[in-house]
Design a protein around this motif. Structure first.
Motif, PDB file in Angstrom:
ATOM      1  N   TYR A  78      91.259  27.114 -10.279  1.00  0.00           N
ATOM      2  CA  TYR A  78      91.116  27.203 -11.735  1.00  0.00           C
ATOM      3  C   TYR A  78      90.287  26.032 -12.257  1.00  0.00           C
ATOM      4  O   TYR A  78      90.285  24.948 -11.676  1.00  0.00           O
ATOM      5  CB  TYR A  78      92.497  27.124 -12.396  1.00  0.00           C
ATOM      6  CG  TYR A  78      93.499  28.090 -11.827  1.00  0.00           C
ATOM      7  CD1 TYR A  78      94.192  27.800 -10.663  1.00  0.00           C
ATOM      8  CD2 TYR A  78      93.751  29.299 -12.463  1.00  0.00           C
ATOM      9  CE1 TYR A  78      95.114  28.686 -10.139  1.00  0.00           C
ATOM     10  CE2 TYR A  78      94.677  30.195 -11.949  1.00  0.00           C
ATOM     11  CZ  TYR A  78      95.350  29.881 -10.793  1.00  0.00           C
ATOM     12  OH  TYR A  78      96.252  30.769 -10.276  1.00  0.00           O
ATOM     13  N   TRP A 111      93.165  26.707 -20.417  1.00  0.00           N
ATOM     14  CA  TRP A 111      92.624  27.428 -19.259  1.00  0.00           C
ATOM     15  C   TRP A 111      91.214  27.921 -19.570  1.00  0.00           C
ATOM     16  O   TRP A 111      90.951  28.455 -20.644  1.00  0.00           O
ATOM     17  CB  TRP A 111      93.531  28.607 -18.919  1.00  0.00           C
ATOM     18  CG  TRP A 111      92.932  29.530 -17.912  1.00  0.00           C
ATOM     19  CD1 TRP A 111      92.819  29.335 -16.559  1.00  0.00           C
ATOM     20  CD2 TRP A 111      92.335  30.816 -18.178  1.00  0.00           C
ATOM     21  NE1 TRP A 111      92.203  30.425 -15.983  1.00  0.00           N
ATOM     22  CE2 TRP A 111      91.897  31.349 -16.957  1.00  0.00           C
ATOM     23  CE3 TRP A 111      92.141  31.563 -19.339  1.00  0.00           C
ATOM     24  CZ2 TRP A 111      91.264  32.584 -16.846  1.00  0.00           C
ATOM     25  CZ3 TRP A 111      91.512  32.799 -19.244  1.00  0.00           C
ATOM     26  CH2 TRP A 111      91.087  33.286 -18.014  1.00  0.00           C
ATOM     27  N   VAL A 112      90.325  27.745 -18.604  1.00  0.00           N
ATOM     28  CA  VAL A 112      88.926  28.156 -18.766  1.00  0.00           C
ATOM     29  C   VAL A 112      88.576  29.330 -17.851  1.00  0.00           C
ATOM     30  O   VAL A 112      87.999  30.320 -18.300  1.00  0.00           O
ATOM     31  CB  VAL A 112      87.973  26.975 -18.466  1.00  0.00           C
ATOM     32  CG1 VAL A 112      86.510  27.433 -18.455  1.00  0.00           C
ATOM     33  CG2 VAL A 112      88.181  25.856 -19.475  1.00  0.00           C
ATOM     34  N   SER A 113      88.949  29.209 -16.576  1.00  0.00           N
ATOM     35  CA  SER A 113      88.509  30.232 -15.629  1.00  0.00           C
ATOM     36  C   SER A 113      89.349  30.203 -14.371  1.00  0.00           C
ATOM     37  O   SER A 113      89.927  29.172 -14.018  1.00  0.00           O
ATOM     38  CB  SER A 113      87.037  29.996 -15.270  1.00  0.00           C
ATOM     39  OG  SER A 113      86.545  31.016 -14.426  1.00  0.00           O
ATOM     40  N   THR A 114      89.398  31.346 -13.691  1.00  0.00           N
ATOM     41  CA  THR A 114      90.118  31.517 -12.430  1.00  0.00           C
ATOM     42  C   THR A 114      89.216  32.220 -11.427  1.00  0.00           C
ATOM     43  O   THR A 114      88.430  33.101 -11.804  1.00  0.00           O
ATOM     44  CB  THR A 114      91.377  32.381 -12.639  1.00  0.00           C
ATOM     45  OG1 THR A 114      92.210  31.788 -13.622  1.00  0.00           O
ATOM     46  CG2 THR A 114      92.151  32.546 -11.341  1.00  0.00           C
ATOM     47  N   THR A 133      86.931  37.056 -10.543  1.00  0.00           N
ATOM     48  CA  THR A 133      86.940  35.925 -11.463  1.00  0.00           C
ATOM     49  C   THR A 133      87.429  36.381 -12.834  1.00  0.00           C
ATOM     50  O   THR A 133      87.366  37.582 -13.170  1.00  0.00           O
ATOM     51  CB  THR A 133      85.536  35.323 -11.622  1.00  0.00           C
ATOM     52  OG1 THR A 133      84.636  36.337 -12.082  1.00  0.00           O
ATOM     53  CG2 THR A 133      85.016  34.775 -10.300  1.00  0.00           C
ATOM     54  N   SER A 134      87.893  35.437 -13.615  1.00  0.00           N
ATOM     55  CA  SER A 134      88.273  35.730 -14.994  1.00  0.00           C
ATOM     56  C   SER A 134      87.975  34.506 -15.848  1.00  0.00           C
ATOM     57  O   SER A 134      87.922  33.379 -15.337  1.00  0.00           O
ATOM     58  CB  SER A 134      89.743  36.136 -15.103  1.00  0.00           C
ATOM     59  OG  SER A 134      90.579  35.124 -14.587  1.00  0.00           O
ATOM     60  N   TYR A 135      87.779  34.767 -17.154  1.00  0.00           N
ATOM     61  CA  TYR A 135      87.335  33.721 -18.061  1.00  0.00           C
ATOM     62  C   TYR A 135      88.047  33.806 -19.399  1.00  0.00           C
ATOM     63  O   TYR A 135      88.392  34.888 -19.876  1.00  0.00           O
ATOM     64  CB  TYR A 135      85.823  33.858 -18.315  1.00  0.00           C
ATOM     65  CG  TYR A 135      84.988  33.743 -17.075  1.00  0.00           C
ATOM     66  CD1 TYR A 135      84.645  34.869 -16.345  1.00  0.00           C
ATOM     67  CD2 TYR A 135      84.558  32.502 -16.614  1.00  0.00           C
ATOM     68  CE1 TYR A 135      83.884  34.774 -15.182  1.00  0.00           C
ATOM     69  CE2 TYR A 135      83.795  32.394 -15.460  1.00  0.00           C
ATOM     70  CZ  TYR A 135      83.468  33.525 -14.750  1.00  0.00           C
ATOM     71  OH  TYR A 135      82.731  33.424 -13.600  1.00  0.00           O
ATOM     72  N   LYS A 144      83.331  33.244 -21.902  1.00  0.00           N
ATOM     73  CA  LYS A 144      82.865  34.447 -21.221  1.00  0.00           C
ATOM     74  C   LYS A 144      81.395  34.702 -21.511  1.00  0.00           C
ATOM     75  O   LYS A 144      80.965  34.613 -22.669  1.00  0.00           O
ATOM     76  CB  LYS A 144      83.713  35.647 -21.653  1.00  0.00           C
ATOM     77  CG  LYS A 144      83.671  36.822 -20.715  1.00  0.00           C
ATOM     78  CD  LYS A 144      84.703  37.874 -21.139  1.00  0.00           C
ATOM     79  CE  LYS A 144      86.118  37.376 -21.011  1.00  0.00           C
ATOM     80  NZ  LYS A 144      87.122  38.426 -21.343  1.00  0.00           N
ATOM     81  N   THR A 168      80.177  30.397 -15.335  1.00  0.00           N
ATOM     82  CA  THR A 168      80.375  31.125 -14.092  1.00  0.00           C
ATOM     83  C   THR A 168      81.109  30.237 -13.094  1.00  0.00           C
ATOM     84  O   THR A 168      80.634  29.157 -12.757  1.00  0.00           O
ATOM     85  CB  THR A 168      79.039  31.565 -13.487  1.00  0.00           C
ATOM     86  OG1 THR A 168      78.325  32.370 -14.432  1.00  0.00           O
ATOM     87  CG2 THR A 168      79.269  32.379 -12.214  1.00  0.00           C
ATOM     88  N   ILE A 169      82.256  30.729 -12.647  1.00  0.00           N
ATOM     89  CA  ILE A 169      83.029  30.022 -11.617  1.00  0.00           C
ATOM     90  C   ILE A 169      82.641  30.579 -10.255  1.00  0.00           C
ATOM     91  O   ILE A 169      82.387  31.785 -10.104  1.00  0.00           O
ATOM     92  CB  ILE A 169      84.544  30.166 -11.876  1.00  0.00           C
ATOM     93  CG1 ILE A 169      85.349  29.245 -10.966  1.00  0.00           C
ATOM     94  CG2 ILE A 169      84.986  31.613 -11.748  1.00  0.00           C
ATOM     95  CD1 ILE A 169      86.851  29.208 -11.313  1.00  0.00           C
ATOM     96  N   LEU A 219      81.626  25.180 -11.340  1.00  0.00           N
ATOM     97  CA  LEU A 219      81.599  25.806 -12.654  1.00  0.00           C
ATOM     98  C   LEU A 219      80.203  25.603 -13.238  1.00  0.00           C
ATOM     99  O   LEU A 219      79.832  24.477 -13.575  1.00  0.00           O
ATOM    100  CB  LEU A 219      82.651  25.218 -13.593  1.00  0.00           C
ATOM    101  CG  LEU A 219      82.772  25.933 -14.946  1.00  0.00           C
ATOM    102  CD1 LEU A 219      83.328  27.351 -14.753  1.00  0.00           C
ATOM    103  CD2 LEU A 219      83.665  25.146 -15.908  1.00  0.00           C
TER     104      LEU A 219
END
Length: 117
Positions: free
Chosen positions: A35, A47-50, A58-60, A65, A69-70, A81
């Motif tokens: 994360y 929380w920013v991203s997983t 991935t999720s944002y 969004k 990009t993670i 990131l």
């Protein structure tokens, strides 16, 4: 010992880009989702991203969004990131995190990102 060492922060103008990196050691990096979270001045952790273990999912947060990009390189034990189209409201200390939301949570020392003209 679990270690997460991040880098890549700095001062950037609005609309600019930065790439954060987080080098992991002391655990089997490839078996953990990872994360990115951030903390703006005077606010709590956000929380920013997983990214999942393989990097295939991935999720944002809605606020990033389409701009962030993670990614991860399990061979190099490194999390990334990529941050594009940065806005002043992205100004924060950014942390890479393992086990977000769990008692076992570990986070990096943080890297400062400042977006300002």
């Amino acid at each position: 010992e679990v270690q997460l060492v991040d880098s890549g922060g700095g001062l950037v103008q609005p609309g600019g880009s930065l790439r954060l990196s987080c080098a992991a050691s002391g655990f089997t990096f490839s078996v953990y989702p990872m994360y990115w979270v951030r903390q703006a001045p005077g606010k709590g952790l956000e929380w920013v991203s997983t990214i999942n273990r393989s990097g295939s999912s991935t999720s944002y947060a809605d606020s990033v969004k389409g701009r962030f990009t993670i990614s991860r390189d399990n061979a190099k034990n490194t999390l990334y990131l990529q941050m594009n189209s940065l806005k002043p409201e992205d100004t924060a200390v950014y942390y890479c995190v393992r086990d977000w939301g769990y008692q076992s949570m570990r986070r990096s020392q943080g890297t400062q990102v400042t977006v300002s003209s």
